[in-house]
Design an enzyme around this catalytic site. Structure first.
Site, mmCIF file in Angstrom:
data_model
loop_
_atom_site.group_PDB
_atom_site.id
_atom_site.type_symbol
_atom_site.label_atom_id
_atom_site.label_comp_id
_atom_site.label_asym_id
_atom_site.label_seq_id
_atom_site.Cartn_x
_atom_site.Cartn_y
_atom_site.Cartn_z
ATOM 1 N N PRO A 87 0.846 -1.204 0.000
ATOM 2 C CA PRO A 87 0.000 0.000 0.000
ATOM 3 C C PRO A 87 0.882 1.255 0.000
ATOM 4 O O PRO A 87 1.906 1.292 0.682
ATOM 5 C CB PRO A 87 -0.790 -0.112 1.307
ATOM 6 C CG PRO A 87 -0.410 -1.386 1.958
ATOM 7 C CD PRO A 87 0.712 -2.000 1.211
ATOM 8 N N LEU A 88 0.471 2.253 -0.772
ATOM 9 C CA LEU A 88 1.284 3.470 -0.889
ATOM 10 C C LEU A 88 1.484 4.169 0.457
ATOM 11 O O LEU A 88 2.536 4.741 0.711
ATOM 12 C CB LEU A 88 0.653 4.432 -1.897
ATOM 13 C CG LEU A 88 0.920 4.114 -3.371
ATOM 14 C CD1 LEU A 88 0.221 5.128 -4.270
ATOM 15 C CD2 LEU A 88 2.416 4.080 -3.677
ATOM 16 N N CYS A 89 0.467 4.071 1.348
ATOM 17 C CA CYS A 89 0.615 4.770 2.626
ATOM 18 C C CYS A 89 1.701 4.121 3.476
ATOM 19 O O CYS A 89 2.398 4.806 4.229
ATOM 20 C CB CYS A 89 -0.716 4.838 3.373
ATOM 21 S SG CYS A 89 -1.419 3.250 3.745
ATOM 22 N N THR A 90 1.882 2.796 3.347
ATOM 23 C CA THR A 90 2.977 2.135 4.060
ATOM 24 C C THR A 90 4.315 2.674 3.555
ATOM 25 O O THR A 90 5.199 3.011 4.334
ATOM 26 C CB THR A 90 2.925 0.609 3.852
ATOM 27 O OG1 THR A 90 1.733 0.110 4.432
ATOM 28 C CG2 THR A 90 4.115 -0.079 4.486
ATOM 29 N N GLU B 273 4.498 6.470 4.715
ATOM 30 C CA GLU B 273 4.435 6.853 6.125
ATOM 31 C C GLU B 273 5.093 5.889 7.100
ATOM 32 O O GLU B 273 5.750 6.312 8.035
ATOM 33 C CB GLU B 273 2.967 7.068 6.526
ATOM 34 C CG GLU B 273 2.405 8.359 5.958
ATOM 35 C CD GLU B 273 0.901 8.302 5.812
ATOM 36 O OE1 GLU B 273 0.271 7.539 6.562
ATOM 37 O OE2 GLU B 273 0.362 9.015 4.938
#
Lengths: 523, 447
Positions: free
Chosen positions: B207-210, B213
Site C-alpha cells: 500500500p502506498l501509505c505504508t 508513512e
C-alpha cells in the site's frame, strides 16, 4: 570471464555467495556421456561447478546424433567423451572440463582409487552389477554419488551418500519464530510499556500484532488461572476478545492479530523431527564427529538448560502492520535475544570441542550463527547402500507399493528396470533392444521379473502384461526428452548436495513418462 | 535377432515404430508416422528464454523438423547461467535469432524460423498454421494472449462438442527457483489457461501509505524511492529499469531512507530484485519442465503414449515432489467456450458494432479491431491498415460478413479497467435477427 556475479545473478538469489562458492570448489565426475549424462553436466557447467571429468570409452555413432545435443555430425567415429567434453566447455569457460576415454565398468574394476579425487560422481546408464561395486567404492572414499538412468519412457535417480546434514534447508513455508506462546522477559517487559487502549486512532491502528497478542494472552492468563486458551471454545472466545478491541473496521493490525492468534496456542518446545535428530546416537560426539553433530550436541544442552525447552531464537520477524518505530524496536528486541542465545550456544560448542580434544575455535562463529538461526529446520538424510536395497528392500514399503494403485506403475517400472539388467546379464542385450523376436523377449522378461519378485519376498505379486510389453518396446532406448528430465532431476539433486542447502530427495525416484505419476520409493 | 542399421532415429524409432498397449487412441506406429512428423508437423515455441532454449533443443531431438520460435527480447548477461544457447558475445542480439541458429548448427536437418517481435504483432493466420503451440513464458499476460489466440480457432458442433480439426493444442511450462509446472491444454476438452487463471494469483503490491508513512522493510524503502521519490524529483521522466543510472539512483535513495528510519537490509541486488520483480531461475528446473513439455508435445502429436492429464507440478525445495492434477474446464469460460453471443440487426454498421462491444459488460473492450474469416474488417493499427479499413466503419456488419446469418467474429482490443488493461482476443458468435433459418429456439441453448 566478465562479471561472474552478473552472470550468476539469478541463481545467487537462490543459493547465495556461499552456495556458489561451494559449487565452484567442487569437482564432478560423470560416468557415461549419453544424453542423460550430458544433460546432467550441462546444467552443472552452466551453474559454474569447479571442474567436470567425463568418463566414457565409446565412439560416437550415428544414433547418438539423434538424442544428444552435445555431439555433432563431424565427430561421428571419434571419442564420445572428447566430443561431449568440448561442447560442455563452450557453455562456461570458468569450468575446467576434462575427459577420460575409458569404459566406466573397466575403471570401476581396475582403478577404484580413481574416484576418491572427486567431490561427487554422477553415474549414468550403469547396470546393477557396476552400480553395486561403484557404490561401495564411493562410500569407502566418502565421495558423494548419484545414479541416473533413462530407459524408454521410464528411468530413475538415486542418491547414495552415507549421511547428508543440512543446516540451511530453506523450506518454502515455515512458521516464524515469534515465541508468542512463550515470550521471554524482555519481550514481555516491552509489551508492558504499550497501552492497547491508546486514544489516538493512528497509534491504535499501528500497534503491531505481536504486542497485541502478547498483552491479550497475558490478560487471558490472569483471568484463567495462568493458562492459555486450549479448547476450541476458548480459542474462539480469545479471537472475539481481540475483535472487541478494534476501534475501527480498517485496523489491519487487529485483523493480523486474529489471523495469527493460533501462534499463542501453538505447543511449546521442539518439533518431533528435531527431537529425533537430537536423540540420534551421532549426537553423542567424539573426536571424529562432524561440525554438524558437535553443534547438535551443543543444541541438546542448550535446550535442556538456558533454552528452557526451546531452541535458540531465530531473531527475525515478518513484516506486519506497525509504525516504523515500534517495528524497528521490536526487531531489535528479537535480534538481541537471538544474539544472547547464540553466545550461549557458542560457549557450549567450545566446551564440547575441548572435551573431545579438538581446537575449541575450530567451528567458525558464522557457522554457529547459521546453525542457531536454522536450528528448527536442520535435516539429516541417510541413504542405504544400493546393494542392501537390492538384496533386502524394506518389505512393508515394497508390499504397500505393489498393492497401492498410485504406486503400481512406478513400482512396476522399478522391478522391470532391475529385471532388464538381469536380462542383459543373461542374454547380452536388453529386452527388445533389437528388432524381431519381440514375443520371446517379452516372455523372457516376464520370467525374470517373476523370479526377481520371488527373490524380494513378494511371491504371488505380478506385474501387468501391458507394462512388461511396454518395457520390451522401449528396448533400452535413451530418448532425449526423458534424458533431459532425468538429467535435470539429477543435476538439481547434485546442486543441493554440494551447496548443502535445501533438502535432497530420499529414496529412489522412478520416472513415469506415460502419465507423469512418478514416485519416490523408500526401499 | 538382427542388429539395427545405423540411424539417427535409433532411439526414437523404438517408440514411433513399435505398437504398444499404453498409447494414445490414434496411434499408428510405423515409418510413415516418423516421416509425417518430420515433413508435416509444425511446432511453434513461444519464448526463447530459459524454457525456450531447452524446448527448441528437446523438440529438435524428438523428431520435429519444422520449428518456429517467437521472442521480443534481446540477450542479457544474466541469461547466461541457464539459457545455454547463448554466449557472452551474443549479449544484445535477439534471443529468437541466436537460439534458432545454434540449434540448427547442431542438429542436422532441423529448420527453425525465428520471429523477433511481440506476440501481438503476428496476425491470427500466423498462429493457425501450427500443429501445436508450446509456451515457455514468464508472464501471465503473454500466456493469456496466446491461449486466447489458440482458443479462438476452436469451433463447436451442434452437440456442443469441439470440432477436432479446430482444436489447437498447447503445452505450457513455467518455473520459479526449484519449482515449476507443465500442463497440456486441449481447447474444448481440458481447461484452458483462462479456466484456471486462479492458479496464478496476482502479485501483491505494498500500500502506498505504508511506503510513504510507515516503512518497515528494505523493500518498502526501495519501492518508496522507485514509485514515489522518482516522480517527485524527475518530473515527467519515466523510470527505466534497464538503465543502470536510474537503478543506482533508486538504490541510493532507498539507502538514505533506510538510514533515516533505522531499517537494515537495502542492497543493490535487492533493489534490482524488487524493482524488476526478478524471479530467481536456474538451469536444472528449466531443463526438467521443458523436457516434460517436449515429451508431452511428442506424445500429443504422435500418440506414442498416453499423455499427462493435465497439470504437473514439480517442487524440489524439500526433497522431490511431483504431482499430477486433473483440472476441469470452466463451462462458462469466455475464452474456450463457444464464444460470447451477440445478437444484432442486419442494419447495424461496423462502427455501431464496435461501440456496442466497448459498452458490453462481459467484454469491457476498447480499441477494438475486427476480423471475420481471416479478413480484416477494421484494424486500429498499423496506420496503413487503419486507413484501408476505415471506410468499412459505415457499412452494415451483415454486408461485411457476406450476409451470413450466424458466424464467428474475432475481435482484438484492450480489456480491463484503468491501469490493468492488457491486449486480448475474444471470439464472438454473431447472430443476425430476423433471418430465415435462425429462430429464437435455435439460440436458446447457446447463451
Amino acid at each position: 570471464m566478465a562479471e561472474p556475479k552478473t552472470k550468476y545473478d539469478r541463481q545467487l538469489r537462490i543459493w547465495g555467495e556461499q552456495g556458489q562458492e561451494a559449487l565452484e570448489k567442487s569437482s564432478i565426475c560423470l560416468l557415461n556421456c549419453g544424453p542423460t549424462g550430458s544433460e546432467t553436466l550441462k546444467n552443472l557447467v552452466l551453474g559454474g561447478v569447479g571442474s567436470v571429468t567425463v568418463v566414457d570409452g565409446s565412439k560416437l555413432e550415428l544414433g547418438d546424433l539423434g538424442n544428444n545435443f552435445m555431439v555433432d555430425e563431424s565427430s561421428v567415429g571419434q571419442s564420445k567423451a572428447k566430443t561431449v567434453c568440448a561442447f560442455l566447455q563452450e557453455l562456461n569457460d570458468a569450468v575446467k572440463a576434462k575427459f577420460i576415454e575409458e569404459h566406466p565398468e573397466a575403471l570401476i574394476e581396475s582403478n577404484p582409487s580413481f574416484f576418491s579425487q572427486f567431490t561427487l560422481v554422477v553415474a549414468t546408464q550403469l547396470v546393477e552389477d557396476s552400480m553395486v561395486k561403484l557404490d561401495k567404492i564411493c562410500r569407502d572414499a566418502n565421495v558423494m554419488l548419484i545414479f541416473a538412468r533413462s530407459y524408454g519412457l521410464t528411468g530413475f535417480v538415486r542418491i547414495s551418500v552415507k549421511e547428508h546434514a543440512v543446516i540451511e534447508s530453506k523450506p518454502d513455508h515455515f512458521l516464524d519464530d515469534l515465541r508468542l506462546n512463550n515470550p521471554w522477559p524482555e519481550l514481555r517487559r516491552f509489551a508492558e510499556t504499550i497501552d492497547l487502549d491508546v486514544a489516538d486512532p493512528v497509534v491504535h491502528k499501528h500497534t503491531p500484532y505481536v504486542i497485541i497478542l502478547i498483552k491479550m494472552a497475558e490478560e487471558w492468563a490472569k483471568s484463567h488461572g495462568g493458562t492459555l486458551p486450549s479448547t476450541r471454545e476458548d480459542k474462539k472466545e480469545f479471537k472475539d476478545l481481540i475483535k472487541a478491541r478494534m476501534i475501527a473496521s480498517d485496523e489491519d493490525n487487529y485483523k493480523e492479530a486474529m489471523e495469527a492468534s493460533f501462534k499463542v496456542f501453538a505447543p511449546r518446545g521442539i518439533s518431533p523431527s528435531l527431537q529425533q535428530i537430537i536423540n540420534d546416537s551421532s549426537s553423542e560426539v567424539n573426536s571424529n564427529s562432524s561440525e554438524f553433530w558437535v553443534m547438535v550436541a551443543a543444541l541438546k544442552e542448550f535446550i535442556a538448560n538456558e533454552g528452557g525447552g526451546e531452541v535458540p531464537l531465530e531473531g527475525s520477524i515478518p513484516d506486519m502492520t506497525s509504525s516504523t518505530e515500534l517495528y524497528v524496536t521490536l526487531q531489535k528486541i528479537y535480534q538481541a535475544k537471538a544474539e544472547t542465545d547464540f553466545l550461549a550456544m557458542e560457549q557450549r560448542v567450545k566446551k564440547i570441542l575441548k572435551r573431545i580434544g579438538r581446537d575449541p575455535d575450530s567451528i567458525s562463529k558464522a557457522n554457529i550463527k547459521s546453525f542457531c538461526k536454522n536450528a528448527r529446520k536442520v535435516k539429516v538424510c541417510r541413504y542405504r547402500l544400493i546393494e542392501d536395497e537390492f538384496n533386502s528392500p524394506v518389505q512393508p514399503e515394497l508390499q504397500k507399493y505393489l498393492t497401492d494403485e498410485d504406486y503400481s506403475v512406478a513400482v512396476g517400472f522399478y522391478i522391470l528396470l532391475r529385471s532388464a539388467d538381469r536380462y542383459a546379464a543373461n542374454y547380452n542385450s536388453f529386452p527388445g533392444q533389437f528388432d524381431g523376436e519381440m514375443d520371446e523377449d517379452i516372455s523372457r522378461l516376464k520370467t525374470i521379473a517373476v523370479a526377481l519378485l520371488g527373490d524380494l519376498g513378494c511371491n504371488g505379486s505380478t506385474l501387468t502384461e501391458d507394462l512388461i510389453n511396454e518395457m520390451c518396446r522401449y528396448g533400452a532406448a535413451e530418448l532425449h526428452a526423458v534424458a533431459a528430465f532425468v538429467g535435470g532431476i539429477a543435476s538439481q539433486e547434485v546442486i543441493k548436495l554440494i551447496t548443502k542447502q535445501f533438502v535432497p530427495m530420499c529414496g529412489t525416484f522412478i520416472f513415469n513418462g506415460i502419465d507423469h505419476k512418478s514416485q519416490l520409493l523408500s526401499l | 535377432m538382427t542388429a539395427a542399421t545405423p540411424s539417427r532415429s535409433r532411439d526414437l524409432d523404438k517408440l514411433l515404430l513399435r505398437p504398444g498397449h499404453l498409447v494414445g487412441p490414434n496411434f499408428e506406429p510405423g515409418p510413415e508416422l516418423r516421416e509425417d512428423i518430420k515433413e508435416y508437423v509444425k511446432v511453434l515455441v513461444v519464448g526463447a528464454g530459459g524454457l525456450g532454449c531447452e524446448l527448441l533443443k528437446d523438440l529438435a531431438l524428438s523428431g520435429f523438423r519444422n520449428l518456429d520460435v517467437i521472442d521480443m527480447d534481446r540477450i542479457e548477461v544474466t541469461n547466461l547461467n541457464r539459457q545455454f544457447l547463448f554466449r557472452l558475445e551474443d549479449v544484445g542480439k535477439p534471443k529468437a535469432e541466436v537460439a534458432a541458429k545454434r540449434v540448427m548448427e547442431r542438429v542436422g536437418g532441423v529448420n527453425i524460423m525465428s520471429h523477433f517481435c511481440r506476440i501481438e504483432d503476428k496476425p491470427l493466420d500466423f498462429y493457425s498454421d501450427f500443429s501445436i503451440i508450446v509456451l515457455g513464458l514468464d508472464s501471465i499476460e503473454a500466456r493469456s494472449y496466446i491461449n486466447a489466440v489458440a482458443c479462438s480457432f476452436l469451433e463447436y458442433d451442434t452437440d456442443d462438442n469441439p470440432r477436432e480439426e479446430t482444436v489447437k493444442p498447447m503445452v505450457d511450462g513455467g518455473t520459479e527457483g526449484f519449482k515449476g509446472h507443465a500442463r497440456i491444454i486441449m481447447p474444448g476438452t481440458t481447461p484452458c489457461f483462462e479456466c484456471t487463471i486462479w492458479l496464478f494469483p496476482p502479485q501483491v503490491k505494498f500500500p502506498l501509505c505504508t511506503l510513504a508513512e510507515t516503512p518497515r522493510t528494505a523493500a518498502h524503502c526501495i519501492e518508496y524511492a522507485h514509485l514515489i521519490k522518482w516522480d517527485e524529483v524527475h518530473s515527467g521522466k519515466t523510470f527505466d529499469p534497464d538503465n543502470p543510472e536510474h537503478m543506482q539512483w533508486v538504490y541510493s535513495e532507498a539507502v538514505k531512507r533506510a538510514e533515516l528510519f533505522g531499517i537494515p537490509g537495502v542492497t543493490y541486488s535487492l533493489t534490482q530484485g524488487v524493482v524488476k520483480n526478478i524471479i530467481p531461475a536456474i538451469a536444472s528446473t528449466n531443463a526438467i519442465i521443458s523436457a516434460a513439455c517436449a515429451l508431452e508435445t511428442l506424445k500429443i502429436i504422435s500418440g506414442c503414449s498416453r499423455t499427462l492429464t493435465n497439470y504437473l507440478t514439480y517442487n524440489g525445495v524439500e526433497g522431490l515432489h511431483t504431482k499430477v492434477t486433473e483440472f476441469v474446464r470452466d463451462r462458462e469460460c469466455l475464452v474456450c467456450g463457444p464464444g460470447v453471443l451477440i445478437e444484432l440487426d442486419t442494419s447495424i454498421t461496423l462502427r455501431k458494432f464496435i461501440d456496442l462491444l466497448e459498452g458490453h459488460p462481459g467484454l469491457l473492450l476498447s480499441r477494438v479491431s475486427v476480423t471475420h474469416r481471416g479478413k480484416n474488417l477494421y484494424m486500429q493499427a498499423p496506420p496503413v491498415l487503419e486507413e484501408m479499413t476505415r471506410s468499412n466503419l459505415d457499412v452494415p456488419l451483415f454486408d461485411l460478413m457476406d450476409k451470413i446469418p450466424k458466424d464467428i467474429v474475432h475481435v482484438n482490443g484492450m480489456a480491463g479497467k484503468g491501469d490493468k488493461k492488457q491486449s486480448c482476443l475474444r471470439k464472438l458468435r454473431v447472430v443476425f435477427n430476423g433471418i430465415d433459418g435462425v429462430t429464437d429456439v435455435d439460440m436458446a441453448g447457446g447463451a
